[in-house]
Design a protein around this motif. Structure first.
Motif, PDB file in Angstrom:
ATOM      1  N   LEU A 147       0.734  -1.252   0.198  1.00  0.00           N
ATOM      2  CA  LEU A 147      -0.030   0.006  -0.072  1.00  0.00           C
ATOM      3  C   LEU A 147       0.951   1.266  -0.045  1.00  0.00           C
ATOM      4  O   LEU A 147       0.450   2.156  -0.779  1.00  0.00           O
ATOM      5  N   LEU A 148       1.987   1.288   0.915  1.00  0.00           N
ATOM      6  CA  LEU A 148       2.777   2.439   0.697  1.00  0.00           C
ATOM      7  C   LEU A 148       3.686   2.585  -0.468  1.00  0.00           C
ATOM      8  O   LEU A 148       3.607   3.673  -0.883  1.00  0.00           O
ATOM      9  N   LEU A 149       3.949   1.475  -1.160  1.00  0.00           N
ATOM     10  CA  LEU A 149       4.573   1.549  -2.569  1.00  0.00           C
ATOM     11  C   LEU A 149       3.472   2.288  -3.342  1.00  0.00           C
ATOM     12  O   LEU A 149       3.918   2.956  -4.174  1.00  0.00           O
ATOM     13  N   ALA A 150       2.254   1.853  -3.306  1.00  0.00           N
ATOM     14  CA  ALA A 150       1.249   2.320  -4.183  1.00  0.00           C
ATOM     15  C   ALA A 150       0.913   3.961  -4.014  1.00  0.00           C
ATOM     16  O   ALA A 150       0.905   4.675  -5.059  1.00  0.00           O
ATOM     17  N   GLY A 151       1.100   4.095  -2.734  1.00  0.00           N
ATOM     18  CA  GLY A 151       0.895   5.600  -2.490  1.00  0.00           C
ATOM     19  C   GLY A 151       1.884   6.432  -2.907  1.00  0.00           C
ATOM     20  O   GLY A 151       2.017   7.534  -3.351  1.00  0.00           O
ATOM     21  N   LEU A 152       3.128   5.853  -2.919  1.00  0.00           N
ATOM     22  CA  LEU A 152       4.371   6.563  -3.290  1.00  0.00           C
ATOM     23  C   LEU A 152       4.474   6.726  -4.774  1.00  0.00           C
ATOM     24  O   LEU A 152       4.699   8.003  -5.213  1.00  0.00           O
ATOM     25  N   VAL A 153       4.092   5.786  -5.346  1.00  0.00           N
ATOM     26  CA  VAL A 153       4.098   5.900  -6.958  1.00  0.00           C
ATOM     27  C   VAL A 153       2.811   6.912  -7.532  1.00  0.00           C
ATOM     28  O   VAL A 153       2.966   7.696  -8.330  1.00  0.00           O
ATOM     29  N   GLY A 154       1.781   6.738  -6.698  1.00  0.00           N
ATOM     30  CA  GLY A 154       0.707   7.631  -6.890  1.00  0.00           C
ATOM     31  C   GLY A 154       1.047   8.733  -6.729  1.00  0.00           C
ATOM     32  O   GLY A 154       0.689   9.936  -7.544  1.00  0.00           O
ATOM     33  N   ALA A 155       1.510   9.274  -5.707  1.00  0.00           N
ATOM     34  CA  ALA A 155       1.850  10.609  -5.156  1.00  0.00           C
ATOM     35  C   ALA A 155       3.081  11.219  -6.164  1.00  0.00           C
ATOM     36  O   ALA A 155       2.964  12.407  -6.635  1.00  0.00           O
ATOM     37  N   TYR A 156       3.947  10.433  -6.599  1.00  0.00           N
ATOM     38  CA  TYR A 156       4.942  10.813  -7.475  1.00  0.00           C
ATOM     39  C   TYR A 156       4.190  11.229  -9.006  1.00  0.00           C
ATOM     40  O   TYR A 156       4.520  12.231  -9.488  1.00  0.00           O
ATOM     41  N   HIS A 157       3.218  10.006  -9.166  1.00  0.00           N
ATOM     42  CA  HIS A 157       2.765  10.441 -10.809  1.00  0.00           C
ATOM     43  C   HIS A 157       1.835  11.552 -10.631  1.00  0.00           C
ATOM     44  O   HIS A 157       1.754  12.315 -11.642  1.00  0.00           O
ATOM     45  N   LEU A 158       1.174  12.027  -9.560  1.00  0.00           N
ATOM     46  CA  LEU A 158       0.208  12.911  -9.324  1.00  0.00           C
ATOM     47  C   LEU A 158       0.956  14.351  -9.246  1.00  0.00           C
ATOM     48  O   LEU A 158       0.771  15.448  -9.720  1.00  0.00           O
ATOM     49  N   GLY A 159       2.363  14.326  -8.771  1.00  0.00           N
ATOM     50  CA  GLY A 159       2.936  15.592  -8.401  1.00  0.00           C
ATOM     51  C   GLY A 159       3.923  15.947  -9.605  1.00  0.00           C
ATOM     52  O   GLY A 159       4.539  17.075  -9.598  1.00  0.00           O
ATOM     53  N   LYS A 160       4.333  14.948 -10.511  1.00  0.00           N
ATOM     54  CA  LYS A 160       5.253  15.202 -11.527  1.00  0.00           C
ATOM     55  C   LYS A 160       5.063  16.201 -12.465  1.00  0.00           C
ATOM     56  O   LYS A 160       6.003  17.163 -12.868  1.00  0.00           O
ATOM     57  N   PRO A 161       3.786  16.402 -13.025  1.00  0.00           N
ATOM     58  CA  PRO A 161       3.630  17.357 -14.079  1.00  0.00           C
ATOM     59  C   PRO A 161       3.788  18.844 -13.557  1.00  0.00           C
ATOM     60  O   PRO A 161       4.052  19.764 -14.210  1.00  0.00           O
ATOM     61  N   MET A 162       3.553  18.810 -12.138  1.00  0.00           N
ATOM     62  CA  MET A 162       3.559  20.442 -11.467  1.00  0.00           C
ATOM     63  C   MET A 162       5.079  20.768 -11.616  1.00  0.00           C
ATOM     64  O   MET A 162       5.312  21.937 -11.668  1.00  0.00           O
ATOM     65  N   LEU A 163       6.148  19.845 -11.551  1.00  0.00           N
ATOM     66  CA  LEU A 163       7.498  20.197 -11.574  1.00  0.00           C
ATOM     67  C   LEU A 163       7.892  20.737 -12.804  1.00  0.00           C
ATOM     68  O   LEU A 163       8.812  21.788 -12.819  1.00  0.00           O
ATOM     69  N   SER A 164       7.323  20.202 -13.845  1.00  0.00           N
ATOM     70  CA  SER A 164       7.701  20.677 -15.303  1.00  0.00           C
ATOM     71  C   SER A 164       7.053  22.010 -15.746  1.00  0.00           C
ATOM     72  O   SER A 164       7.492  22.983 -16.243  1.00  0.00           O
ATOM     73  N   THR A 165       5.472  21.913 -15.290  1.00  0.00           N
ATOM     74  CA  THR A 165       4.815  22.885 -16.023  1.00  0.00           C
ATOM     75  C   THR A 165       4.241  23.710 -14.919  1.00  0.00           C
ATOM     76  O   THR A 165       2.939  24.079 -14.890  1.00  0.00           O
ATOM     77  N   SER A 166       5.058  24.081 -13.825  1.00  0.00           N
ATOM     78  CA  SER A 166       4.312  24.748 -12.902  1.00  0.00           C
ATOM     79  C   SER A 166       4.118  26.321 -13.134  1.00  0.00           C
ATOM     80  O   SER A 166       3.378  26.902 -12.456  1.00  0.00           O
ATOM     81  N   LYS A 167       4.472  26.882 -14.151  1.00  0.00           N
ATOM     82  CA  LYS A 167       4.386  28.147 -14.503  1.00  0.00           C
ATOM     83  C   LYS A 167       3.052  28.439 -15.240  1.00  0.00           C
ATOM     84  O   LYS A 167       2.226  29.292 -14.958  1.00  0.00           O
ATOM     85  N   ASN A 168       2.628  27.456 -16.373  1.00  0.00           N
ATOM     86  CA  ASN A 168       1.557  27.752 -17.217  1.00  0.00           C
ATOM     87  C   ASN A 168       0.663  26.484 -16.685  1.00  0.00           C
ATOM     88  O   ASN A 168       0.827  25.522 -17.447  1.00  0.00           O
TER      89      ASN A 168
ATOM     90  N   LEU B  78      -3.335  19.265  -5.304  1.00  0.00           N
ATOM     91  CA  LEU B  78      -2.316  20.001  -6.077  1.00  0.00           C
ATOM     92  C   LEU B  78      -2.856  20.133  -7.419  1.00  0.00           C
ATOM     93  O   LEU B  78      -2.720  21.140  -7.998  1.00  0.00           O
ATOM     94  N   GLN B  79      -3.061  18.956  -7.993  1.00  0.00           N
ATOM     95  CA  GLN B  79      -3.368  18.926  -9.410  1.00  0.00           C
ATOM     96  C   GLN B  79      -4.651  19.671  -9.528  1.00  0.00           C
ATOM     97  O   GLN B  79      -4.948  20.430 -10.581  1.00  0.00           O
ATOM     98  N   ILE B  80      -5.556  19.711  -8.839  1.00  0.00           N
ATOM     99  CA  ILE B  80      -6.817  20.330  -8.780  1.00  0.00           C
ATOM    100  C   ILE B  80      -6.497  21.941  -8.765  1.00  0.00           C
ATOM    101  O   ILE B  80      -7.238  22.656  -9.402  1.00  0.00           O
ATOM    102  N   PHE B  81      -5.859  22.407  -7.914  1.00  0.00           N
ATOM    103  CA  PHE B  81      -5.495  23.707  -7.909  1.00  0.00           C
ATOM    104  C   PHE B  81      -4.772  24.386  -9.005  1.00  0.00           C
ATOM    105  O   PHE B  81      -5.028  25.336  -9.319  1.00  0.00           O
ATOM    106  N   HIS B  82      -4.031  23.365  -9.775  1.00  0.00           N
ATOM    107  CA  HIS B  82      -3.368  23.821 -10.793  1.00  0.00           C
ATOM    108  C   HIS B  82      -4.264  23.912 -12.194  1.00  0.00           C
ATOM    109  O   HIS B  82      -4.114  24.618 -12.935  1.00  0.00           O
ATOM    110  N   ARG B  83      -5.429  22.925 -11.983  1.00  0.00           N
ATOM    111  CA  ARG B  83      -6.318  22.971 -13.190  1.00  0.00           C
ATOM    112  C   ARG B  83      -7.417  23.919 -12.976  1.00  0.00           C
ATOM    113  O   ARG B  83      -7.495  24.761 -13.956  1.00  0.00           O
ATOM    114  N   PHE B  84      -7.971  24.176 -11.878  1.00  0.00           N
ATOM    115  CA  PHE B  84      -9.104  25.054 -11.718  1.00  0.00           C
ATOM    116  C   PHE B  84      -8.763  26.319 -10.960  1.00  0.00           C
ATOM    117  O   PHE B  84      -9.554  26.954 -10.787  1.00  0.00           O
ATOM    118  N   HIS B  85      -7.453  26.378 -10.448  1.00  0.00           N
ATOM    119  CA  HIS B  85      -7.116  27.493  -9.808  1.00  0.00           C
ATOM    120  C   HIS B  85      -7.928  27.745  -8.380  1.00  0.00           C
ATOM    121  O   HIS B  85      -8.197  28.856  -8.137  1.00  0.00           O
TER     122      HIS B  85
END
Lengths: 172, 97
Positions: A147-168, B78-85
């Motif tokens: 479960l912890l491994l799944a949580g780790l992978v899920g959090a990484y996957h969900l947080g990864k786009p923010m690191l590259s496209t955090s500006k727009n 975080l995803q929701i905040f970045h999509r919907f502000h």
């Protein structure tokens, strides 16, 4: 005496939780949530579950709360952040949680002064927990690791786009 | 013991009220934490009543669940905040399903 401590701690827990769900600001709610978790940790200690009390303070009130603080601070970027922080750090905000923490601290001093045994139930030591955990519950430990491994992978996957496209961020 | 169980019920109901009433996603996640904590308290009370280690083991599993849930839930926030502000849960009513 232990029963009186139990009553006081229960009152602190309920009060902190009520204050938590009625705060408009997430940071103020977080302060009271930490107090709620700490008082539940004291309840664990009073119930004789020392290992669970330690884990409650370290993991709940420590690690998980740090995650919350991190995300709240991450979501508040922008020009008005400084004014917002100044508004959050008004001295009056800290009085309520500090008083509750003071109550818990006084309880701890009372327990120490009376010799350190204030449990109201049977004491279950960490040794018993460990023996049971790696005996009959070995499969549950493996499942928890999965479960912890799944949580780790899920959090990484969900947080990864923010690191590259955090500006727009994508507009919906 | 009855006091401990009733306290866990009260905390659980408070967490449930928080999830139902608040619309801020962070506050909803925090109320979920309170609910998980209340169930852990019920297990600890039962384990302390019978002098068995099983209650604390269930608490450990609940702790693991809470950690994983917070990680994924905050990532989703975080995803929701970045999509919907916004962090308003009612702003995500565009899903047709």
């Amino acid at each position: 005496m232990a029963l009186i401590l139990f009553y006081i701690t229960s009152a602190v827990a309920i009060f902190a939780t009520v204050m938590m769900i009625t705060r408009l600001n997430a940071v103020h709610g977080l302060l009271y949530l930490i107090l709620s978790l700490l008082s539940v940790g004291v309840l664990f200690f009073l119930l004789g579950a020392y290992f669970a009390a330690v884990l409650e303070v370290i993991i709940y009130a420590g690690a998980i709360m740090v995650l919350f603080v991190f995300v709240i601070m991450m979501l508040n970027q922008g020009k008005k952040t400084i004014a917002q922080e100044r508004m959050w750090l008004q001295p009056g905000i800290w009085i309520g949680p500090s008083l509750l923490a003071l109550i818990l601290f006084v309880e701890m001093l009372v327990v120490i002064a009376f010799g350190g045994n204030a449990e109201t139930g049977h004491v279950v030591t960490a040794k018993q927990v460990g023996i049971a955990l790696y005996g009959p519950y070995l499969l549950a430990v493996e499942l928890a690791s999965m479960l912890l491994l799944a949580g780790l992978v899920g959090a990484y996957h969900l947080g990864k786009p923010m690191l590259s496209t955090s500006k727009n961020g994508r507009k919906s | 013991m009855e006091l401990g169980l009733s306290l866990s019920v009260v905390l659980f109901v408070l967490g449930l009220v928080g999830v139902l009433v608040r619309r801020n996603l962070i506050m909803m996640l925090m109320s979920l934490e309170v609910m998980l904590n209340a169930t852990g308290l019920a297990f600890i009370v039962a384990g302390s009543r019978w002098g068995q280690a099983d209650g604390q083991i269930m608490f450990l599993l609940i702790l693991t669940l809470a950690a994983a849930e917070v990680g994924v839930g905050l990532g989703l926030a975080l995803q929701i905040f970045h999509r919907f502000h916004t962090l308003d849960a009612d702003s995500m009513n565009e899903m047709k399903g």
